[in-house]
Design a protein around this motif. Structure first.
Motif, mmCIF file in Angstrom:
data_model
loop_
_atom_site.group_PDB
_atom_site.id
_atom_site.type_symbol
_atom_site.label_atom_id
_atom_site.label_comp_id
_atom_site.label_asym_id
_atom_site.label_seq_id
_atom_site.Cartn_x
_atom_site.Cartn_y
_atom_site.Cartn_z
ATOM 1 N N VAL D 87 39.679 38.558 111.977
ATOM 2 C CA VAL D 87 38.691 37.487 111.856
ATOM 3 C C VAL D 87 37.690 37.802 110.750
ATOM 4 C CG1 VAL D 87 36.799 36.339 113.057
ATOM 5 C CG2 VAL D 87 38.952 36.742 114.242
ATOM 6 N N LEU D 88 37.222 39.053 110.721
ATOM 7 C CA LEU D 88 36.303 39.464 109.660
ATOM 8 C C LEU D 88 36.914 39.204 108.285
ATOM 9 C CD1 LEU D 88 34.545 42.898 110.246
ATOM 10 C CD2 LEU D 88 33.540 40.667 109.813
ATOM 11 N N ALA D 89 38.187 39.559 108.121
ATOM 12 C CA ALA D 89 38.833 39.443 106.817
ATOM 13 C C ALA D 89 38.874 37.991 106.351
ATOM 14 C CB ALA D 89 40.244 40.017 106.878
ATOM 15 N N VAL D 90 39.159 37.076 107.263
ATOM 16 C CA VAL D 90 39.279 35.682 106.822
ATOM 17 C C VAL D 90 37.890 35.098 106.569
ATOM 18 C CG1 VAL D 90 39.314 34.508 109.052
ATOM 19 C CG2 VAL D 90 40.600 33.574 107.147
ATOM 20 N N LEU D 91 36.884 35.537 107.299
ATOM 21 C CA LEU D 91 35.516 35.109 107.002
ATOM 22 C C LEU D 91 35.099 35.617 105.623
ATOM 23 C CD1 LEU D 91 33.851 35.640 110.491
ATOM 24 C CD2 LEU D 91 33.780 33.525 109.182
ATOM 25 N N ILE D 92 35.440 36.863 105.335
ATOM 26 C CA ILE D 92 35.094 37.419 104.022
ATOM 27 C C ILE D 92 35.856 36.702 102.924
ATOM 28 C CG2 ILE D 92 35.426 39.481 102.591
ATOM 29 C CD1 ILE D 92 34.461 41.109 105.009
ATOM 30 N N LEU D 93 37.123 36.371 103.193
ATOM 31 C CA LEU D 93 37.883 35.559 102.238
ATOM 32 C C LEU D 93 37.118 34.288 101.886
ATOM 33 C CD1 LEU D 93 40.684 34.785 100.823
ATOM 34 C CD2 LEU D 93 41.184 33.578 102.930
ATOM 35 N N GLY D 94 36.582 33.619 102.912
ATOM 36 C CA GLY D 94 35.826 32.393 102.682
ATOM 37 C C GLY D 94 34.558 32.651 101.886
ATOM 38 N N VAL D 95 33.826 33.688 102.252
ATOM 39 C CA VAL D 95 32.589 34.007 101.519
ATOM 40 C C VAL D 95 32.915 34.280 100.055
ATOM 41 C CG1 VAL D 95 30.729 35.686 101.269
ATOM 42 C CG2 VAL D 95 31.335 34.855 103.533
ATOM 43 N N LEU D 96 34.000 35.025 99.808
ATOM 44 C CA LEU D 96 34.394 35.306 98.425
ATOM 45 C C LEU D 96 34.724 34.005 97.695
ATOM 46 C CD1 LEU D 96 36.635 38.489 98.846
ATOM 47 C CD2 LEU D 96 34.315 38.344 97.948
ATOM 48 N N ALA D 97 35.431 33.096 98.366
ATOM 49 C CA ALA D 97 35.776 31.818 97.736
ATOM 50 C C ALA D 97 34.516 31.051 97.360
ATOM 51 C CB ALA D 97 36.643 30.986 98.684
ATOM 52 N N GLY D 98 33.464 31.193 98.168
ATOM 53 C CA GLY D 98 32.238 30.455 97.898
ATOM 54 C C GLY D 98 31.318 31.112 96.890
ATOM 55 N N THR D 99 31.455 32.436 96.696
ATOM 56 C CA THR D 99 30.478 33.138 95.862
ATOM 57 C C THR D 99 31.013 33.570 94.506
ATOM 58 O OG1 THR D 99 31.080 35.210 96.962
ATOM 59 C CG2 THR D 99 29.146 34.042 97.791
ATOM 60 N N THR D 100 32.341 33.693 94.344
ATOM 61 C CA THR D 100 32.866 34.241 93.094
ATOM 62 C C THR D 100 32.378 33.443 91.895
ATOM 63 O OG1 THR D 100 34.815 34.782 94.365
ATOM 64 C CG2 THR D 100 34.960 35.092 92.012
ATOM 65 N N ASP D 101 32.359 32.125 92.025
ATOM 66 C CA ASP D 101 31.897 31.288 90.926
ATOM 67 C C ASP D 101 30.457 31.619 90.545
ATOM 68 O OD1 ASP D 101 34.063 29.884 90.220
ATOM 69 O OD2 ASP D 101 33.360 27.936 90.913
ATOM 70 N N TYR D 102 29.644 31.953 91.543
ATOM 71 C CA TYR D 102 28.253 32.259 91.237
ATOM 72 C C TYR D 102 28.114 33.642 90.645
ATOM 73 C CZ TYR D 102 26.781 28.028 93.536
ATOM 74 O OH TYR D 102 26.597 26.710 93.842
ATOM 75 N N ARG D 103 28.935 34.574 91.139
ATOM 76 C CA ARG D 103 28.788 35.946 90.675
ATOM 77 C C ARG D 103 29.053 36.053 89.186
ATOM 78 N NH1 ARG D 103 31.537 41.479 92.242
ATOM 79 N NH2 ARG D 103 30.090 42.774 91.060
ATOM 80 N N PHE D 104 30.075 35.412 88.692
ATOM 81 C CA PHE D 104 30.418 35.562 87.287
ATOM 82 C C PHE D 104 30.161 34.288 86.486
ATOM 83 C CE2 PHE D 104 33.071 38.669 89.534
ATOM 84 C CZ PHE D 104 32.543 39.808 88.968
ATOM 85 N N GLY D 105 29.383 33.373 87.042
ATOM 86 C CA GLY D 105 29.003 32.200 86.269
ATOM 87 C C GLY D 105 30.092 31.161 86.126
ATOM 88 N N GLY D 106 31.204 31.304 86.863
ATOM 89 C CA GLY D 106 32.290 30.341 86.743
ATOM 90 C C GLY D 106 31.911 28.942 87.201
ATOM 91 N N ILE D 107 30.771 28.848 87.891
ATOM 92 C CA ILE D 107 30.318 27.536 88.331
ATOM 93 C C ILE D 107 29.945 26.657 87.127
ATOM 94 C CG2 ILE D 107 27.895 28.229 88.620
ATOM 95 C CD1 ILE D 107 29.856 25.972 91.034
ATOM 96 N N VAL D 108 29.557 27.282 86.011
ATOM 97 C CA VAL D 108 29.173 26.504 84.833
ATOM 98 C C VAL D 108 30.360 25.729 84.254
ATOM 99 C CG1 VAL D 108 28.355 26.669 82.452
ATOM 100 C CG2 VAL D 108 27.118 27.854 84.274
ATOM 101 N N PRO D 109 31.461 26.404 83.867
ATOM 102 C CA PRO D 109 32.605 25.610 83.400
ATOM 103 C C PRO D 109 33.123 24.627 84.451
ATOM 104 C CG PRO D 109 33.143 27.965 83.528
ATOM 105 C CD PRO D 109 31.686 27.843 83.694
#
Lengths: 274, 278, 278, 274
Positions: D87-109
């Protein structure tokens, strides 16, 4: 170098937030388990024992052993196998101390100012140990405070000897400082915050699961299976009267375990290009 | 590679020649900087080599930076400039060769920040700290007196923004803060990797003056930059690295003389033949 | 602010004048780009304002970018260039005013990437992905045909490095990758914020040619840059922003004519009086 | 846009690592609890029941209800109040899906390619739901596989009806997908990986502690106290025969809970400058 590392810890919000979460979590747990529930049970507050039913499994704080068990600076456990917020917070504090330099490249000016990597590690270890000790003493003060309030409310005497109390609180503070160092070493090895936190959680979950399985298979928990961080931390705040690893041995074993991981971090720091 | 004799009158155009790419050391040091009395080169890079998983990033690189000189380190992306700089500063270990600062390797310096100030690409700035907090940490690391913090803040023009969090800084302000940290220890050598990145035109003008007066006071500057027009305005000597090797080195004016004094045309000719890594 | 009449022969020096800082629109559009047939300005910025917690970052900024023109957007650090650019691209919401792309705001464009390609400072490159993976994601986002990926990789010279992880890219290679992504949709407008950052001299030369030929084919370029020598070589018009307001705007050659044609001296004079934010 | 978000998920190592950790953790737990321990107990492997002693508390897998309990795609629990790795792993999967764009600025493109922020959220929700469903089906297959191997070793009949089994496995797969979406929404709200993971852990710990306290105080766990993510997830894989929230209701309640958090993430995404 040490003062610089102290400044690094005190000038970031994340470390302050980790400490605040840990203290708040500890207060919440301790106030609930050590103060509110016994007070409810004794009828000092609320409708009284009869109205609440017999299922209320509150601490009976009249004996010295119970008082020592309740004063845990690591947070009284609500059940076996759970990881307290207070312990998690100080581990995360350590991981943050070990990874912040890597996240924002602060390791570069640090290595420029002090090219001898061993001294960088020493400064980080000392600063983190001090910060961990301060957190540990705060935790100890919080647990002691909630116990005393609870005893006042229940008009119960302090049955535990001051020496025993000091032993539990001191063991707890040391364990907290060692947890911070464990986090630091994991952080330096992992270099990224997320990886550090996950590795740390993985180690804790491994301990819980491994012990559960060992207990299932062997029917008991042998001493060697308790040589893992959480168990050693719990043993460090035990009164030593209930069997298991004695507190002094537990602190020493935890220190040895942490020293091994810190040494690994030192080797990594020295051999890696920055 | 040519070897120039030393001159006794250090002026902008014919100051003592500095740069050697064949490992020989210029000893004709009539020029003594006001900051250092040493007659050894400020920086002596000797046959430095380093590979990354089989790829030879830096191969047999040798050059000197003498006292009072600004040396422009030029080269295409991926040519090995950054790796060379990191080996000079002890951040990366060379496979062979050595980089000596007044005769000693960086890792053997007692108080390195008092001798070398560096501005690198990865500036190491935590966004949650203020500019002043960064300098307090830097000062604590090198045991510099706290009074130096305000001095360098004034020097780089960041005093009004010192108590704001770095998260709100522009790239140019971050560069100024990195430069302030490099100046904290009052070094006699500056190692600058693309210091003009993000600086606005007024900032570039200011940086040029700072580098020039630093060198005129006897300090040495190793300036790695892609903006050839800026290098041409401030450097005494240039070293061009291409594909990990020294492709050209020497006094700026005489080196580019054959190209009508145009550094860009000299540079593009030189690196075109060595098919630069993109 | 002056208004220049349109010309029928678009040449480097006296092509139709573009830039207006007073909100008026140049309608003398004899010049029709090969990429767009519209006679509206490619970009029309109209009295754009935005404050951050009381601080007026951008105040009443107006200018146009016409078809076939390269407009250099200049100004000190913190003057409001980046905020203006972000409002043009719909990343930040203006407090008042509007930025129109061929008459429509960015957020109302049906397929924005087919009209505008942008290279911004925060490039959005995940270090764990390869260059090609980034372009595959970008192509999927704008529904561009996969064949475009190899086309733009060739165009920016990244084809040999396309399957390497971005973590190993130099800053210059990252800029090229961002540019490749901006070109994917075959836009008629390019918005470039410091695109030369980290590019080596050969890369800057190449970028200059790319911008020039893009505009010569009828495209429009808004080029924000601190490297005045590069802007002077490629821009048709300039807009100078200082302290959130338009300080000067007009055709490059005639604007700097009074300063002996030197853009740096013109710029430093102009921004010195307005005491630029550092 | 959806395809781009799928590519984002499949081209990052962190998401792959999270899935791998989750599957490995589930296999480890299930093989141990559902296959090895019953086999040890039955004497199919090892020295046999007598040699191991009576304390071996292995599943008795002869009844259909026990088989349904053992097949949990969320991982059979080793004790109340624990959070499984799966359960932890799939929650973390979701958090990663939501944050990766912010971490490396991918939300801009991303915002440049699609200026309508609502559509960005839709694409992310669909991609994460699909990824979560794939993980959930994998988890279901793993648990079913371990149960069948265990039954073969013990030469026991499959007593649970295929329909009931499908219900538990399907409920589990849906719960896993919903957990991934919960992580996604938390990640978008938090914007930083570390903050997202910590907020998520905080929510889980809050649930564990709150329920422990409610149980201590009231002596029972009322239905309203079970309207929290972990409990709903457990209820979704229950056979429904043991009382508590029925599986279908649990899935619906979990979906409603997740929808609220996703809606909050949508509001944040729309109103914030990028």
């Amino acid at each position: 170098m040490f003062r610089a590392e102290m400044l690094k810890l005190t000038t970031t919000r994340a470390t302050k937030a980790a400490v605040a979460v840990g203290v708040a979590g500890l207060i919440a747990t301790q106030v609930t388990l050590v103060t509110v529930l016994p007070a409810l049970a004794s009828g000092a507050i609320g409708p009284g024992r009869e109205a609440l039913g017999d299922d209320l499994p509150a601490f009976d704080l009249t004996t010295g052993a119970a008082q020592l068990a309740a004063v845990s600076p690591l947070g009284s456990s609500t059940g076996a196998g759970s990881i307290g917020i207070a312990v998690l917070a100080v581990l995360i504090l350590g991981v943050l101390a070990g990874t912040t330099d890597y996240r924002f490249g602060g390791i570069v000016p640090t290595a420029l100012a002090q090219p001898r990597r061993g001294r960088i590690l020493t400064a980080k270890v000392l600063a983190t140990a001090l910060a961990g000790l301060v957190v540990g003493v705060t935790y100890a003060a919080v647990s002691l405070g909630t116990l005393l309030v609870s005893l006042l409310l229940a008009r119960t005497e302090l049955a535990a000897s001051p020496l025993e109390l000091a032993g539990v609180l001191g063991g707890g503070a040391l364990a907290v400082a060692l947890f911070a160092l464990l986090g630091l070493a994991i952080g330096i090895l992992a270099r990224s915050q997320l990886a550090g936190v996950l590795v740390m959680l993985g180690i804790l979950l491994f301990e819980l699961i491994a012990q559960a399985i060992i207990q299932l298979v062997t029917g008991t928990l042998p001493a060697w299976a308790q040589l893992m961080p959480l168990s050693l931390g719990q043993a460090a705040v035990s009164s030593g009267a209930t069997g298991g690893i004695p507190p002094v041995t537990a602190v020493a074993a935890l220190a040895a375990l942490v020293a091994v991981v810190v040494a690994a971090a030192g080797v990594a720091l020295r051999s890696r290009d920055i | 590679m040519r070897l120039w004799p030393g001159h006794s009158r250090p002026s902008r155009e014919d100051r003592m020649r500095t740069v050697l790419a064949d490992g020989a050391v210029a000893k004709g040091s009539q020029h003594a900087g006001s900051m250092t009395k040493s007659t050894t080169p400020a920086l002596a890079i000797r046959e430095l080599s380093k590979s990354f998983s089989g790829y030879r990033a830096v191969e047999n690189v040798s050059f000197d930076v003498l006292n009072g000189r600004v040396v422009g380190l030029l080269g295409p992306n991926g040519a090995g400039k950054t790796t060379t700089t990191r080996m000079i500063l002890g951040l990366a270990a060379p496979d062979s060769g050595e980089a000596l600062i007044h005769g000693r390797s960086y890792r053997d310096l007692e108080r390195p920040a008092r001798m070398v100030g560096a501005v690198l690409d990865a500036a190491g700035l935590h966004p949650g700290r203020t500019g002043r907090e960064h300098l307090r940490i830097a000062a604590a690391q090198i045991a510099a007196p706290p009074a130096r913090i305000d001095a360098v803040l004034d020097e780089v023009g960041l005093a009004p923004a010192a108590n704001r969090r770095v998260a709100g800084y522009s790239l140019g302000m971050r560069q100024r803060l990195s430069l302030a940290a490099a100046l904290l220890g009052e070094p006699s050598i500056l190692v600058l990797d693309e210091p003009a990145n993000g600086l606005d035109p007024a900032g570039m003008h200011w940086l040029r003056e700072l580098i020039r007066s630093f060198a005129d006071a006897g300090g040495s500057v190793l300036l790695s930059s892609h903006v050839l027009s800026e290098v041409a305005l401030v450097a005494d000597d240039i070293v061009v690295i291409a594909q990990g090797r020294v492709a050209a080195a020497g006094e700026l004016q005489s080196t580019v003389a054959a190209h009508g004094g145009d550094l860009e045309s000299f540079y593009l000719d030189l690196t075109a033949t060595s098919a630069g890594v993109r």
